[in-house]
Design a protein around this motif. Structure first.
Motif, PDB file in Angstrom:
ATOM      1  N   LEU A  79      50.062  48.832  40.208  1.00 10.12           N
ATOM      2  CA  LEU A  79      50.714  49.944  39.392  1.00 10.12           C
ATOM      3  C   LEU A  79      52.147  49.633  38.846  1.00 10.12           C
ATOM      4  CD1 LEU A  79      50.236  52.895  38.733  1.00 10.12           C
ATOM      5  CD2 LEU A  79      50.979  53.384  40.979  1.00 10.12           C
ATOM      6  N   VAL A 126      44.279  52.208  40.348  1.00 10.66           N
ATOM      7  CA  VAL A 126      45.165  52.158  39.538  1.00 10.66           C
ATOM      8  C   VAL A 126      45.282  52.672  38.017  1.00 10.66           C
ATOM      9  CG1 VAL A 126      46.767  50.223  38.370  1.00 10.66           C
ATOM     10  CG2 VAL A 126      46.051  50.006  40.730  1.00 10.66           C
ATOM     11  N   SER A 156      45.894  56.222  38.814  1.00 11.43           N
ATOM     12  CA  SER A 156      47.061  56.694  39.000  1.00 11.43           C
ATOM     13  C   SER A 156      47.870  56.501  37.727  1.00 11.43           C
ATOM     14  CB  SER A 156      48.010  55.685  39.914  1.00 11.43           C
ATOM     15  OG  SER A 156      47.106  55.840  41.099  1.00 11.43           O
ATOM     16  N   VAL A 157      47.877  55.473  36.767  1.00  6.91           N
ATOM     17  CA  VAL A 157      48.514  55.483  35.719  1.00  6.91           C
ATOM     18  C   VAL A 157      48.294  56.808  34.823  1.00  6.91           C
ATOM     19  CG1 VAL A 157      48.333  54.121  33.305  1.00  6.91           C
ATOM     20  CG2 VAL A 157      48.560  52.717  35.377  1.00  6.91           C
TER      21      VAL A 157
END
Length: 190
Positions: free
Chosen positions: A19, A148, A151-152
């Motif tokens: 991340l 990931v 989250s991004v």
């Protein structure tokens, strides 16, 4: 635990590290290529899963590659389905040559090797688990990449890019049955 068997990687630490690397790559891409309309950000994972490559594609490149791939897919489908018994495997041929509005592989992205993250503990673990009868650990990497990607998107980092509408976030696996997979889509048209 058998000393000859490599330990399972720390997936939580790998996720946090990927991340951070992804956000740094997004920031760098935004700074180095502010005019480029980003249509795809992908994590390409090699066969032994020791490295993740972050790749970016642009609208112009993605459409050109998609157009070329579509023409090739149509030729292949026409050739295979027009044989005497081609109809018997129609589902296989249609699924084997999908048509999408993006490049079929990160190797064809405009910025195919923008950043790399190496995970030295992955390679021995995945090589050890490539034996017949063992469960395929690809799913563990797929879960990591999905997390990931989520989250991004949730953290809003992609807003620093000149985003296409829509823009995809995906993962590419070195397996014929997976290939390039869209994990998220952002910046949908209104």
């Amino acid at each position: 635990m058998d000393l000859a068997t490599p330990p399972e990687p720390d997936w939580s630490a790998a996720s946090a590290r990927l991340l951070v690397a992804c956000e740094a790559a997004v920031d760098r891409f935004a700074k180095e290529h502010p005019a480029e309309r980003c249509s795809f950000l992908a994590f390409a994972v090699g066969e032994c899963f020791g490295e993740v490559v972050l790749a970016f594609d642009t609208v112009a490149n993605g459409m050109a590659r998609a157009r070329r791939h579509e023409a090739m897919a149509v030729r292949t489908r026409t050739r295979t389905l027009s044989t005497e018994y081609g109809w018997r495997n129609a589902g296989f041929h249609l699924n084997r040559t999908p048509i999408a509005a993006h490049a079929p592989s990160t190797s064809e992205f405009a910025f195919a090797d923008f950043a790399r993250v190496h995970f030295p503990d992955w390679e021995p673990y995945f090589l050890e688990h490539r034996r017949p009868g063992e469960p395929d650990p690809t799913g563990k990497v797929a879960m990591l990449l999905q997390g990931v990607a989520n989250s991004v998107v949730q953290r809003g980092r992609l807003s620093r890019l000149n985003l296409a509408s829509p823009c995809y976030v995906g993962g590419e696996f070195a397996r014929d049955d997976l290939g390039l997979v869209v994990l998220r889509a952002v910046n949908w048209p209104a």
